[in-house]
Design an enzyme around this catalytic site. Structure first.
Site, PDB file in Angstrom:
ATOM      1  N   ASP A 118       0.830  -1.211   0.000  1.00 63.07           N
ATOM      2  CA  ASP A 118       0.000   0.000   0.000  1.00 63.07           C
ATOM      3  C   ASP A 118       0.865   1.262   0.000  1.00 63.07           C
ATOM      4  OD1 ASP A 118      -2.411   1.399   0.077  1.00 63.07           O
ATOM      5  OD2 ASP A 118      -3.270   0.096   1.604  1.00 63.07           O
ATOM      6  N   GLU A 152      -0.972   1.806  -5.091  1.00 66.39           N
ATOM      7  CA  GLU A 152      -0.810   3.249  -4.826  1.00 66.39           C
ATOM      8  C   GLU A 152      -1.955   4.042  -5.461  1.00 66.39           C
ATOM      9  OE1 GLU A 152      -0.572   4.122  -8.163  1.00 66.39           O
ATOM     10  OE2 GLU A 152       0.901   5.668  -7.659  1.00 66.39           O
ATOM     11  N   TRP A 153      -3.070   3.316  -5.718  1.00 68.27           N
ATOM     12  CA  TRP A 153      -4.362   3.912  -6.069  1.00 68.27           C
ATOM     13  C   TRP A 153      -4.359   4.649  -7.419  1.00 68.27           C
ATOM     14  CZ3 TRP A 153      -2.763   6.807  -1.225  1.00 68.27           C
ATOM     15  CH2 TRP A 153      -2.692   5.942  -0.131  1.00 68.27           C
ATOM     16  N   GLY A 154      -3.372   4.356  -8.280  1.00 71.13           N
ATOM     17  CA  GLY A 154      -3.319   5.016  -9.584  1.00 71.13           C
ATOM     18  C   GLY A 154      -2.792   6.438  -9.517  1.00 71.13           C
ATOM     19  N   ASP A 175      -9.948   3.476  -3.801  1.00 74.23           N
ATOM     20  CA  ASP A 175     -10.648   2.378  -3.119  1.00 74.23           C
ATOM     21  C   ASP A 175     -12.098   2.225  -3.593  1.00 74.23           C
ATOM     22  OD1 ASP A 175      -8.320   2.317  -1.685  1.00 74.23           O
ATOM     23  OD2 ASP A 175      -9.299   2.192   0.260  1.00 74.23           O
TER      24      ASP A 175
HETATM   25  C1  GLA Z   1      -6.001   1.353   1.459  1.00 72.48           C
HETATM   26  C2  GLA Z   1      -6.141   0.333   0.327  1.00 72.48           C
HETATM   27  C3  GLA Z   1      -7.277  -0.607   0.631  1.00 72.48           C
HETATM   28  C4  GLA Z   1      -7.021  -1.320   1.965  1.00 72.48           C
HETATM   29  C5  GLA Z   1      -6.814  -0.288   3.074  1.00 72.48           C
HETATM   30  C6  GLA Z   1      -6.330  -0.942   4.345  1.00 72.48           C
HETATM   31  O1  GLA Z   1      -7.090   2.197   1.555  1.00 72.48           O
HETATM   32  O2  GLA Z   1      -6.339   0.978  -0.906  1.00 72.48           O
HETATM   33  O3  GLA Z   1      -7.446  -1.557  -0.406  1.00 72.48           O
HETATM   34  O4  GLA Z   1      -5.895  -2.130   1.828  1.00 72.48           O
HETATM   35  O5  GLA Z   1      -5.832   0.679   2.704  1.00 72.48           O
HETATM   36  O6  GLA Z   1      -6.083  -0.016   5.361  1.00 72.48           O
END
Ligand code: GLA
Length: 378
Positions: A118, A152-154, A175
């Site tokens: 993450d 890293e969410w893009g 997310d």
């Molecule tokens: C981030 C990630 C999620 C999850 C949470 C856990 O938000 O994008 O998929 O793993 O952390 O805290």
């Protein structure tokens, strides 16, 4: 394909939940349908590192990670774990920045097969490529194959550098939450938001065997509060309707996305299981070409999407974003069909029906629903 603890259990996860999930993956037939990786997400670790090493939480994971991995392996499943490329995880537990080699060795010694990595915690001024490459290199050095899932969410366009950092998949979007779409003020992204971003970001060319764009885990079978951080103060009022869940699954199959189920497997109902294990939909997802399907056209609130498959076949989605039923029509020339033929067989995945056409494809589709076809030249 697999299952991840976050959406169903968030930070309350325990080793008992993981053991039950392993048992249920086997008993329900999910493992045999392809859901192989069982991943423990955030909150498995203790509050402090021990000489730089990670320690499992003494109350929630008292038997330790090695024993848990063994339990999972004994059921012919693969075992995954979570850390972050920062000082702490998203829920504030110790993470791996600056300890990459130690932690990679620990994971390998424990029998870990998959790492979700993450982006939370202090980055100590290091950019994403440096932080993710450090763990990629550390994993490459250990004597064990570990799938490396960059999360890293893009943010930093990981589809451009994820492979070079040693990654096998990378989150392309923020997310997911079990909603159709979200407002700017809400946490996370709904299904329709993610579908849009997957196309708008024009990332399909970088997707394929060995390196996958990841639109996040499945929310099928989940209530509206799932996938919420314990640190976020949010109220969520709606989950997904059956039509929206079908749309969610159909698109993740068309995207050739990682399929990580995220529901409570002990409470799972028959409808959820049937959706997750539909053989034709899963075959479209797992097609060896590994192509991420894209949008071919849009008319009002209706859309046509397709994905080229092996053997000259093509998967097609007719998608109704609107609030009333719509008849949607396209042709084999419009979709990503590589072979010309006089006749095509159309298999309707959700209606379990089949017919022939000389080129027109159409269906009447309910609001927020899809028709999912597999089209084969004769
Ligand atoms: C981030 C990630 C999620 C999850 C949470 C856990 O938000 O994008 O998929 O793993 O952390 O805290």
């Amino acid at each position: 394909m697999g299952w991840n603890s976050w959406n169903a259990f968030s930070c309350a996860v325990t080793e008992e939940d993981i053991r039950s999930a392993a048992d249920r993956l086997v008993e329900t037939g999910l493992r045999d349908a392809g859901y192989e990786y069982l991943v423990v997400d955030d909150c498995w670790m203790d509050d402090e590192l021990d000489d730089g090493y990670l320690r499992p939480h003494p109350e929630d994971f008292p038997s330790g990670i090695e024993a848990l991995a063994e339990y999972v392996h004994d059921r012919d499943l693969k075992f995954g774990i979570y850390s972050s490329a920062g000082r702490v995880t998203c829920q504030g537990y110790p993470a791996s920045l600056g300890h990459e080699r130690k932690h990679a060795r620990q994971f390998a010694d424990w029998g870990v097969d998959y790492l979700k990595y993450d982006n939370c915690g202090d980055h100590e001024g290091k950019d994403a490529l440096a932080r993710y490459s450090a763990m990629g290199k550390a994993l490459a050095k250990v004597d064990r194959d570990i799938v490396y899932s960059i999360c890293e969410w893009g943010r930093n366009e990981p589809w451009r550098w994820g492979r070079n950092a040693g990654g096998h998949l990378w989150r392309a979007t923020h997310d997911i939450v079990a909603k159709w779409s979200t407002e700017d003020t809400e946490f996370g992204l709904g299904i329709a938001d993610i579908i849009d971003q997957m196309d708008d970001r024009d990332i399909a060319p970088s997707h394929g065997p060995g390196g996958w764009n990841d639109p996040d885990m499945l929310q099928i079978g989940n209530g509206p509060d799932s996938g919420q951080s314990k640190l976020e103060d949010v109220t969520v009022e709606r989950g997904l309707t059956p039509a929206e869940e079908r749309t969610h699954f159909s698109f993740w199959c068309l995207f050739a996305a990682p399929l990580m189920a995220g529901n409570d497997l002990v409470e799972m109902d028959d409808r959820t299981l049937a959706l997750l294990t539909n053989e034709d939909a899963v075959a479209i997802n797992q097609d060896p070409l590994g192509i991420q399907g894209t949008r071919d056209g849009r008319l009002g609130e209706t859309e046509v999407w397709s994905k080229r498959l092996t053997d000259g076949r093509c998967a097609v989605i007719l998608f109704n974003r609107g609030r009333t039923p719509a008849t949607i029509e396209t042709t084999v020339e419009t979709v990503d069909m590589s072979v010309d033929a006089a006749t095509y067989t159309v298999e309707d995945v959700w209606e379990d029906d089949e017919w022939q056409t000389s080129g027109t494809l159409h269906a009447t589709v309910d609001p927020h629903d899809v028709a999912l076809f597999r089209v084969s030249p004769e």
